[in-house]
Design a protein around this motif. Sequence first.
Motif, short mmCIF file in Angstrom:
data_model
loop_
_atom_site.label_atom_id
_atom_site.label_comp_id
_atom_site.label_asym_id
_atom_site.label_seq_id
_atom_site.Cartn_x
_atom_site.Cartn_y
_atom_site.Cartn_z
N GLU A 98 -2.09 -42.20 -4.14
CA GLU A 98 -1.45 -40.92 -4.45
C GLU A 98 -2.02 -40.35 -5.75
OE1 GLU A 98 2.76 -41.24 -4.50
OE2 GLU A 98 2.92 -41.72 -2.37
N ARG A 102 -4.31 -36.85 -6.26
CA ARG A 102 -3.96 -35.79 -7.22
C ARG A 102 -5.10 -35.55 -8.21
NH1 ARG A 102 1.25 -38.32 -7.24
NH2 ARG A 102 0.72 -39.38 -9.21
N LEU A 124 -4.26 -39.17 2.86
CA LEU A 124 -3.55 -38.26 1.95
C LEU A 124 -4.47 -37.11 1.59
CD1 LEU A 124 -1.93 -40.76 -0.61
CD2 LEU A 124 -0.86 -39.74 1.39
#
Length: 255
Positions: A98, A102, A124
């Motif tokens: 994650e 980002r 993701l």
Amino acid sequence: MTQTQPAEEPGRRTGVVERLTQILDVFAVGPDAMTLEEITALGGLPRSTTFRLLRQLVEMRWLEHDERGYQLGQRIRHLGQRVESHARLRAAAAATIEQLQRATAGVVHLVILDGDSIEMLDKLGGTTAPTIPTNVGVRFRAEDSVAGRAMLSALAPERVDRLIESRGAVSDTSTLHRRLSTIRHRRGLAVTTDDMPWDLRGIGAPILGSSGPVAAISVGLPGRSANVERFAPLITRAAASISRQYSAAHRAAAQ
């Protein structure tokens, strides 16, 4: 005392898969080892049907049979261990991938090596995810992806040859070995090359365990000119972090 065998519901014939499932479901509620009579009583099928299905399950190694009775076999234990291992891996990787997504604004994949193929465990990417034509659960040839090549580079060349040869087709692996050698010199970092069948560029790194690669992560951006090399420090740190967390979780589970 003789137990009355339950009859199948009138007008309805259960399929083989359904009946096999009824037998296997018994092991979720019963003791570790059971006799034919106990399985018949819990499974709700006639004794003769239960015996025939048990024999098939033993032959296929889903169950084992000894003096204690019937119990889960090697095949189903291996499947359970595989699912448990995947769950540990995903848990160990979750926060890190994650953060990586980002930081890069790219599409991040977590994949495993299964034979000569890779399988996608996680993807993701937020709003950019549809730009990369991959899905969780999909499998590809390992050498066709940067994550797969990253894992192959962590294996001995002889092991790579055995994996490729397991397809049953004759393959020239000399070019692949040259590419894997380059990846090894980059300490496991694989970058998309022109021969890959994707309209994107990606960079991948292996997640290492005590006996070799257990998975890999990759970051991809759409377009064949995307500058993914700038993500090298980020993905290297992420892969090392996941390797440590997975190894710790694996040791804790073994205790």
